[in-house]
Write a protein that holds these residues in place. Structure first.
Motif, PDB file in Angstrom:
ATOM      1  N   ALA A 148       0.837  -1.196   0.000  1.00 28.54           N
ATOM      2  CA  ALA A 148       0.000   0.000   0.000  1.00 28.54           C
ATOM      3  C   ALA A 148       0.873   1.247   0.000  1.00 28.54           C
ATOM      4  CB  ALA A 148      -0.936  -0.003   1.203  1.00 28.54           C
ATOM      5  N   ARG A 169      -7.639   2.040  -4.658  1.00 33.18           N
ATOM      6  CA  ARG A 169      -7.220   1.148  -3.577  1.00 33.18           C
ATOM      7  C   ARG A 169      -7.681  -0.279  -3.831  1.00 33.18           C
ATOM      8  NH1 ARG A 169     -10.160   3.966   1.243  1.00 33.18           N
ATOM      9  NH2 ARG A 169     -11.726   4.075  -0.408  1.00 33.18           N
ATOM     10  N   SER A 224      -2.570  -0.785  -3.215  1.00 29.42           N
ATOM     11  CA  SER A 224      -3.315   0.452  -2.997  1.00 29.42           C
ATOM     12  C   SER A 224      -2.402   1.651  -3.205  1.00 29.42           C
ATOM     13  CB  SER A 224      -3.903   0.500  -1.582  1.00 29.42           C
ATOM     14  OG  SER A 224      -4.868  -0.525  -1.398  1.00 29.42           O
TER      15      SER A 224
END
Length: 289
Positions: free
Chosen positions: A102, A164, A192
């Protein structure tokens, strides 16, 4: 009572993984008797009695085709040696939480590592790979540079995007005729991007924000583009960095136009460093009356 099995002897390239395009039929020319062990091609094979384990028997020197003594199915050597590839994780962005990653830059410049098992050998001929991250809240992100490292690893660079929880979709294309998509071991293997104003950055005609990476960078803090401006990259302008800077109108946006206050002093047009002066003006930069 003798048990019989029949199969075509086919080229391995005709028989693909998972049986999607298998072309194994029944012909007398390929008939094999498992007891008696006769092959129409003239090969003798080891005997197998009824009730014995069905061991695979190779029925050709260069076909790569195996036939089970039960006669129930035929498969290629590739089928037995290359089970379904499985992705088990992604890493490489600012925050790695196995099996996901992420806080990825919207410009997609951080090297991603895709790990798994049963990946093909890097030397597999006539094979290409396509990697897309499928999002549910924004446009899919395509990896523009996929590198096949090993049977357990791929790497990806240049994957601009937003959104995301994008799931990786890695597809193998073989000779343009056959493809297979790698499986995901977990549904939560995702990527993400950093959440900010990146979605506001203008895109060029092909949908790339700020014409990245050659021409500009998306600024997540403002949702605007910062255009490249150097001799190495060229000098670009426009909301999505899609055109040459007016001072550098040329085939590669890197050749400066003559002029002191503006290109050709505003008295002509410029291309590749040469001014074409309007009527009544002259000189290299059109400054002469």
């Amino acid at each position: 009572k003798a048990h019989e099995a029949s199969r075509d002897v086919v080229n391995p390239s005709q028989m693909y993984h998972d049986g999607v395009n298998a072309r194994a039929g029944l012909t007398a020319a390929a008939t094999m008797r498992v007891r008696g062990l006769h092959c129409a091609a003239g090969m003798s094979l080891p005997t197998a009695s009824i009730g014995e384990p069905a061991l695979p028997l190779m029925v050709g020197f260069d076909t790569g085709v195996y036939v089970e003594s039960t006669g129930k199915r035929a498969q290629t050597a590739a089928d037995s040696l290359n089970p379904t590839p499985v992705i088990i994780g992604i890493s490489g962005c600012n925050l790695d939480i196995y099996p996901s990653t992420a806080e990825c830059s919207p410009n997609g410049t951080q090297t991603l590592t895709i790990t798994g098992r049963n990946f093909p050998e890097p030397s597999t001929p006539d094979t290409t790979f396509h990697l897309v991250f499928r999002t549910t809240d924004w446009q899919d992100a395509t990896c523009h540079n996929v590198t096949h490292i090993s049977t357990t690893e791929f790497q990806c660079t240049t994957y601009p995007g937003f959104g995301r929880f994008a799931a990786p979709e890695l597809t193998q294309f073989f000779q343009g005729a056959f493809n297979r998509t790698f499986a995901l071991e977990h549904a939560n293997i995702t990527l993400s991007f950093v959440v900010g104003n990146e979605h506001l950055c203008p895109r060029n005609a092909t949908g790339i924000p700020c014409s990245f990476p050659e021409r500009g960078t998306c600024l997540g803090s403002t949702g605007t583009c910062e255009c490249a401006a150097s001799d190495d990259t060229g000098f670009f302008a426009g909301s999505a960095c899609q055109v040459c800077d007016p001072w550098y109108l040329s085939h590669n946006c890197s050749i400066r136009c003559p002029g002191t206050n503006s290109s050709c002093e505003g008295r002509g047009t410029c291309y590749d460093g040469v001014c074409t002066c309007y009527h009544g003006y002259g000189g290299d930069d059109c400054s002469r009356l």
